[in-house]
Design an enzyme around this catalytic site. Sequence first.
Site, PDB file in Angstrom:
ATOM      1  CB  SER A 219      19.087 -35.283  -9.252  1.00 41.38           C
ATOM      2  OG  SER A 219      18.378 -35.527 -10.431  1.00 41.38           O
TER       3      SER A 219
ATOM      4  CD  GLU B 278      16.406 -34.535 -18.939  1.00 41.62           C
ATOM      5  OE1 GLU B 278      15.701 -33.965 -18.090  1.00 41.62           O
ATOM      6  OE2 GLU B 278      17.424 -35.195 -18.657  1.00 41.62           O
TER       7      GLU B 278
ATOM      8  CD  GLU C 214      11.676 -49.133 -11.554  1.00 42.05           C
ATOM      9  OE1 GLU C 214      12.272 -48.110 -11.950  1.00 42.05           O
ATOM     10  OE2 GLU C 214      12.226 -50.250 -11.496  1.00 42.05           O
TER      11      GLU C 214
END
Length: 392
Positions: free
Chosen positions: A129, A244, A377
């Site tokens: 990220s 993961e 989401e």
Amino acid sequence: MDLTFTPEDQEFRERVREWVQKNLPEEWKDSIPRTQEEREIINRQWDKKLYEGGWAAIAWPKEYGGMGATLIQQLIFNEEMAMADAPEGLMHGKGMLGPTLFKFGTEEQKKKHLPPILRGDVVWCQGFSEPNAGSDLAALQTRAVIDGDHLVINGQKVWSTWGYLADWCFALVRTENTVPKHRGITYVMIDLKTPGVTVRPLDQITGVHDFCEIFFEDVRVPLENVVGEINRGWYVAMTTLTHERSTAYLGHPIRFRNQLERLADLARNTKRNGRPMSEDPVIRQKLARSFIEVESFKHIVYRTISSRVRGEEPGAEASMAKLYYSEMLQRMTELAMEIEGPYSQLVRNSKWALVEGDWQYQFLYARAATIAAGTSEVQRNILAEHILGLPR
Ligand SMILES: Cc1cc2nc3c(=O)[nH]c(=O)nc-3n(C[C@H](O)[C@H](O)[C@H](O)COP(=O)(O)OP(=O)(O)OC[C@H]3O[C@@H](n4cnc5c(N)ncnc54)[C@H](O)[C@@H]3O)c2cc1C
């Protein structure tokens, strides 16, 4: 769904149980409230103990030092660890990089990196990220340019769990800007002691700092550390992410069940208007709901495993499990706050906090559960498209 355990599986369970009973010190149990530093030390020591006992990597192939066990045995192992309340260990190397290297690593990379992961000597973190690339990971901008036999890396990663503790980081970097964004990404292993790397822990609402920013300034990384091909790192990363999301929560139903038992104890031991909260009809309803949710979650996990035993790839079911447990955990920890009432405002180091403030910590930490490893989401989008067949 068929999860019948064979006699070999039962025997395997007995062996795990016996070993963990003998080798897990009482004071290392995962449910004991403790500081981040204490938790790290115990996780590291536990990883080493597992290695010494021959339990470091249940499902890794034997040729790489694993047990070569089945997925069902991995499930049994995780369940037994959860039942014993054992620490979960530092999983990025074993759970994510290891399986990625089996598939994409060179022989040299496997020989160099897998043994220290197994021994628990080297801690890894994940550098995917960035401030502007999370759900849309392919938008990442950390740049790497080839210079002779090195990549020169500039940019920033964020939210790297255990970053400040890690020796190495598996990261995604942009090596090509002129092609569709998924096709210009490279997967690389970076030694965090390389000059130009700065790791900065982020202070969190829980009072700890286990997520980090990692800055790269002209960091030179040998090309031999690239996993897979240059510009093909997206496909390598998908293997890491699949691992993961797929096996990480095998022991969670039992860990949640343990947590619920402690929550019921909290209700029994906390009084309001002179009566235990466990006698309050609304609290009883909510506790019952939590027990039902944990039981439902267990069956979602079993269903996922069943389909993998049949040889199917972990798919949208993994999203269902992740979505379900993260939101369930938030409801459960909110209930703990409701039971504690005014005490819920007291944090860990207050001497009046109930159960050493552990439920506050769990409550605050649970906010991250619906973000990490893909937000709710994003999981709902996956379910909508892949299970319900709704249009994008
Ligand atoms: C506890 C924790 C540990 C983490 N550990 C690591 C780690 O070790 N290494 C690492 O690389 N990263 C790590 N992360 C980062 C994590 O992967 C990202 O936080 C996550 O993918 C979301 O990205 P973001 O934070 O940039 O949010 P954004 O992607 O910016 O999302 C912001 C909001 O927009 C919503 N949104 C975004 N896209 C869509 C869409 N298409 N449809 C509907 N809604 C959308 C999101 O759901 C969210 O509510 C960790 C995060 C947490 C919380």
